[in-house]
Design an enzyme around this catalytic site. Structure first.
Site, PDB file in Angstrom:
ATOM      1  N   CYS A 224      -6.602   1.929   4.909  1.00 50.62           N
ATOM      2  CA  CYS A 224      -6.313   3.313   4.510  1.00 50.62           C
ATOM      3  C   CYS A 224      -7.513   3.932   3.801  1.00 50.62           C
ATOM      4  O   CYS A 224      -7.835   5.104   4.014  1.00 50.62           O
ATOM      5  CB  CYS A 224      -5.077   3.346   3.608  1.00 50.62           C
ATOM      6  SG  CYS A 224      -3.528   3.026   4.474  1.00 50.62           S
TER       7      CYS A 224
ATOM      8  N   CYS B  17      -4.889  12.789  -8.379  1.00 54.58           N
ATOM      9  CA  CYS B  17      -5.953  12.012  -9.018  1.00 54.58           C
ATOM     10  C   CYS B  17      -7.289  12.680  -8.693  1.00 54.58           C
ATOM     11  O   CYS B  17      -7.629  12.873  -7.525  1.00 54.58           O
ATOM     12  CB  CYS B  17      -5.956  10.565  -8.532  1.00 54.58           C
ATOM     13  SG  CYS B  17      -7.261   9.560  -9.314  1.00 54.58           S
TER      14      CYS B  17
ATOM     15  N   CYS C  85     -26.181  74.051  24.556  1.00 58.88           N
ATOM     16  CA  CYS C  85     -27.065  74.691  23.596  1.00 58.88           C
ATOM     17  C   CYS C  85     -27.818  73.629  22.797  1.00 58.88           C
ATOM     18  O   CYS C  85     -27.210  72.744  22.201  1.00 58.88           O
ATOM     19  CB  CYS C  85     -26.256  75.584  22.654  1.00 58.88           C
ATOM     20  SG  CYS C  85     -27.225  76.275  21.300  1.00 58.88           S
TER      21      CYS C  85
ATOM     22  N   CYS D 157     -35.929  32.791  -2.272  1.00 63.10           N
ATOM     23  CA  CYS D 157     -35.198  33.198  -1.056  1.00 63.10           C
ATOM     24  C   CYS D 157     -35.663  32.460   0.191  1.00 63.10           C
ATOM     25  O   CYS D 157     -35.075  32.647   1.274  1.00 63.10           O
ATOM     26  CB  CYS D 157     -35.333  34.700  -0.842  1.00 63.10           C
ATOM     27  SG  CYS D 157     -37.005  35.261  -0.432  1.00 63.10           S
TER      28      CYS D 157
ATOM     29  N   CYS E  53     -27.019  73.623  18.732  1.00 61.39           N
ATOM     30  CA  CYS E  53     -25.815  73.001  18.168  1.00 61.39           C
ATOM     31  C   CYS E  53     -25.222  71.909  19.028  1.00 61.39           C
ATOM     32  O   CYS E  53     -24.329  71.196  18.584  1.00 61.39           O
ATOM     33  CB  CYS E  53     -24.758  74.064  17.903  1.00 61.39           C
ATOM     34  SG  CYS E  53     -24.062  74.764  19.414  1.00 61.39           S
TER      35      CYS E  53
ATOM     36  N   CYS F 108     -10.118  10.076  -4.971  1.00 64.56           N
ATOM     37  CA  CYS F 108      -9.112   9.029  -4.771  1.00 64.56           C
ATOM     38  C   CYS F 108      -7.936   9.585  -3.972  1.00 64.56           C
ATOM     39  O   CYS F 108      -7.608  10.775  -4.058  1.00 64.56           O
ATOM     40  CB  CYS F 108      -8.652   8.514  -6.130  1.00 64.56           C
ATOM     41  SG  CYS F 108      -7.257   7.369  -6.060  1.00 64.56           S
TER      42      CYS F 108
ATOM     43  N   CYS G 264       0.857  -1.189   0.000  1.00 62.16           N
ATOM     44  CA  CYS G 264       0.000   0.000   0.000  1.00 62.16           C
ATOM     45  C   CYS G 264       0.889   1.234   0.000  1.00 62.16           C
ATOM     46  O   CYS G 264       1.764   1.384   0.867  1.00 62.16           O
ATOM     47  CB  CYS G 264      -0.912  -0.005   1.227  1.00 62.16           C
ATOM     48  SG  CYS G 264      -1.889   1.520   1.417  1.00 62.16           S
TER      49      CYS G 264
ATOM     50  N   CYS H  36     -37.039  76.992  25.805  1.00 65.92           N
ATOM     51  CA  CYS H  36     -35.711  77.594  25.876  1.00 65.92           C
ATOM     52  C   CYS H  36     -34.674  76.669  25.267  1.00 65.92           C
ATOM     53  O   CYS H  36     -34.680  75.460  25.496  1.00 65.92           O
ATOM     54  CB  CYS H  36     -35.349  77.892  27.315  1.00 65.92           C
ATOM     55  SG  CYS H  36     -33.717  78.640  27.519  1.00 65.92           S
TER      56      CYS H  36
ATOM     57  N   CYS I 140     -41.558  32.046  -0.753  1.00 62.90           N
ATOM     58  CA  CYS I 140     -40.877  32.381  -1.997  1.00 62.90           C
ATOM     59  C   CYS I 140     -39.815  31.317  -2.254  1.00 62.90           C
ATOM     60  O   CYS I 140     -38.937  31.105  -1.411  1.00 62.90           O
ATOM     61  CB  CYS I 140     -40.244  33.765  -1.897  1.00 62.90           C
ATOM     62  SG  CYS I 140     -39.122  34.182  -3.258  1.00 62.90           S
TER      63      CYS I 140
END
Length: 570
Positions: A143, A167, A303, A241, A306, A162, A118, A291, A238
């Site tokens: 094997c 192969c 503020c 999907c 901002c 194989c 083998c 305010c 569906c």
């Protein structure tokens, strides 16, 4: 070197508790399709379905079963494509590409000497303990067995190559089955199951039903994958999907819409629109007064205009230590988030309204059944056919489904998420007006039909019942035409004008609703039936490792996962 043994991950259909994105059971039990392009493959008919394709290839190419299976697995069980390659490239090319050995040398074991070395373990092995495969390579059974176990555990069981260097030949399934069954029946069972299920896992025409809990069925579709089908378990989905049936949305649109409905993206949008982060602790702060000088619970003043940290004095002209009269990009971002939120709410509210209407109208089925029973008792001589009520109710259910999904479609069709670069603003406005005009006509008539079906016709006189009957029939016909027209608008005027291939294709409109898949008929040969046994059809018994049978005997199916030696004793 490529390996083709690994299969796609199983699709897992995730339920969403009380989700707005999961709805609609089939409520139409009153029509039959003229022809069926979808078939249900059950556990019992799976072998027959696989044998059908194997037989076609075996007859056309004059090959044994394991070679036919190797070719079909490589070509993902697409028989037509396999034949196209055969005609265009030839048999030798096709065999080499799929790993089928043209020169069959496995029958030459008798020519071996008393012992063989083998080349894997380098031991001298008696000739009766080695196996030569079709490609001519010969190794010891031990094997080979270890090689098969490793490949199966790696997920490559459907195309085990194989062991020889460079192969590409695929090992005969009868060799794998027989060697494994001797010492590892559990691995032989696993291998057998993978071979059988490869017809579903590797076949683009066949997919598992995504029902939860799983019904155990698969669906085979002939033709375009862009279609919606109903399994024998009642689940509608569906085919492309595997999500719930979502036409007229494309699969991508529905995926995005489902995600948008279930995740917290809109909550984040609301926070962005209605709050500002504290510049010190960064927690969101909502303003509860006029305010623009606000204070966080951590004590930081800032503020509102901002978001900058400031002192605590606020006069008519300014906030102490701060000026924010200049344009800031942050303000533009917040306004956009606010606009997007309002737009989403517009489409989602209408999507949800039709979803809720469908759930409430589903109760009409039992109510109408009771009204029909009552009417038949009192007016049996005057009116005996109430199919118009059932047909009208079925039309209402199908129309609610389409209307609901049409708002998800419009959200993406006319938004910036997908088609921003595909249409100019002027084109977008024209197409949106065209679609919304048709959608509105469709929607108004659906509401009329809903109101008409709620009429207590069992209490009316005959003339009044006949009047309602004609109105429901006329409305059902009108709604069918309007729905078909809306689909044509979507396919031709909206999606058809955008060159995106098939990525946004939708399932075609079917007047009679989602197609019910028919049961795959199991047809066994007369010869086999006369024998009492129908066996899996290896054409030859090769020496060394004979192909084992999977049989049907006295009306009972043998367990396909039994090891070969166990079947020999039956």
């Amino acid at each position: 070197m490529d390996d083709y043994g690994s299969s796609d991950d199983d699709y897992r259909y995730s339920d969403q508790e009380e989700s707005d994105c999961e709805l609609y059971e089939n409520n139409d039990q009153n029509f039959e399709l003229l022809s069926s392009t979808a078939q249900v493959i059950t556990e019992e008919s799976l072998l027959a379905a696989q044998k059908e394709d194997l037989r076609r290839v075996m007859d056309m190419l004059s090959v044994r079963q394991h070679h036919a299976r190797t070719l079909l697995i490589y070509h993902r069980w697409d028989v037509d494509h396999l034949f196209e390659v055969y005609v265009e490239k030839g048999k030798a090319y096709m065999f080499a590409q799929a790993g089928v050995s043209v020169d069959e040398c496995r029958g030459s074991n008798s020519l071996l000497s008393a012992s063989v070395m083998c080349e894997i373990c380098m031991d001298d092995i008696p000739s009766d303990e080695v196996t030569r495969v079709d490609c001519g390579h010969c190794f010891c059974n031990s094997c080979w067995t270890q090689h098969f176990i490793v490949k199966i555990n790696e997920g490559q069981s459907k195309r085990i190559r194989c062991m020889a260097h460079k192969c590409n030949s695929i090992c005969d399934e009868s060799v794998v089955r027989t060697l494994l069954a001797r010492e590892h029946p559990d691995m032989a069972e696993k291998y057998e199951r993978f071979l059988l299920e490869s017809y579903i896992e590797d076949n683009k025409r066949v997919k598992w039903c995504p029902s939860t809990p799983h019904c155990g069925n698969a669906i085979r579709v002939e033709g375009d994958n862009l279609c919606e089908v109903e399994c024998s378990c009642g689940d509608q989905f569906c085919f492309n999907c595997l999500a719930e049936a979502h036409s007229p949305c494309s699969c991508l649109m529905w995926e995005l819409w489902e995600k948008k409905c279930r995740d917290e993206s809109e909550t984040v949008n609301w926070i962005t629109v209605h709050t500002k982060p504290c510049p010190k602790c960064h927690k969101p702060v909502e303003k509860n007064g006029g305010c623009n000088l606000v204070s966080c619970i951590c004590g930081q003043a800032f503020c509102w205009l901002c978001g900058g940290a400031t002192g605590r004095d606020h006069t008519w002209s300014s906030i102490a230590g701060h000026s924010c009269g200049r344009f800031k990009e942050q303000e533009k971002t917040a306004e956009r988030a606010k606009r997007d939120l309002y737009r989403y709410m517009h489409y989602h509210n209408r999507y949800k309204a039709h979803t809720d209407s469908f759930k409430l109208e589903s109760k009409l089925k039992d109510t109408i059944r009771g009204r029909i029973s009552k009417s038949e008792e009192t007016k049996s001589s005057e009116l005996s056919d109430y199919s118009w009520v059932h047909n009208g109710l079925s039309r209402l259910f199908r129309s609610r489904r389409v209307l609901s999904y049409s708002y998800a479609f419009a959200f993406y069709m006319f938004g910036d998420e997908i088609f921003k670069e595909e249409m100019s603003e002027a084109e977008r406005v024209i197409k949106q007006n065209l679609f919304e005009d048709q959608q509105q006509q469709f929607e108004s008539n659906v509401e009329k039909l809903s109101k008409m079906l709620e009429e207590p016709f069992d209490t009316f006189e005959y003339d009044k019942v006949m009047e309602i009957r004609m109105q429901i029939i006329d409305l059902s016909t009108l709604i069918d035409g309007l729905c078909k027209k809306m689909y044509e608008c979507i396919e031709n005027d909206l999606l058809g004008s955008i060159n995106l291939g098939t990525i946004h294709g939708i399932a075609p409109y079917k007047s009679k609703g989602i197609e019910r898949a028919s049961e795959l008929q199991v047809c066994w040969s007369n010869k086999a039936n006369n024998m009492g046994v129908t066996a899996e059809f290896d054409r030859s018994e090769e020496s060394g490792c004979s192909s084992r049978k999977r049989a049907r005997k006295d009306g009972e199916m043998f367990d396909l996962n039994l090891p070969a030696d166990a079947l020999d004793r039956i």
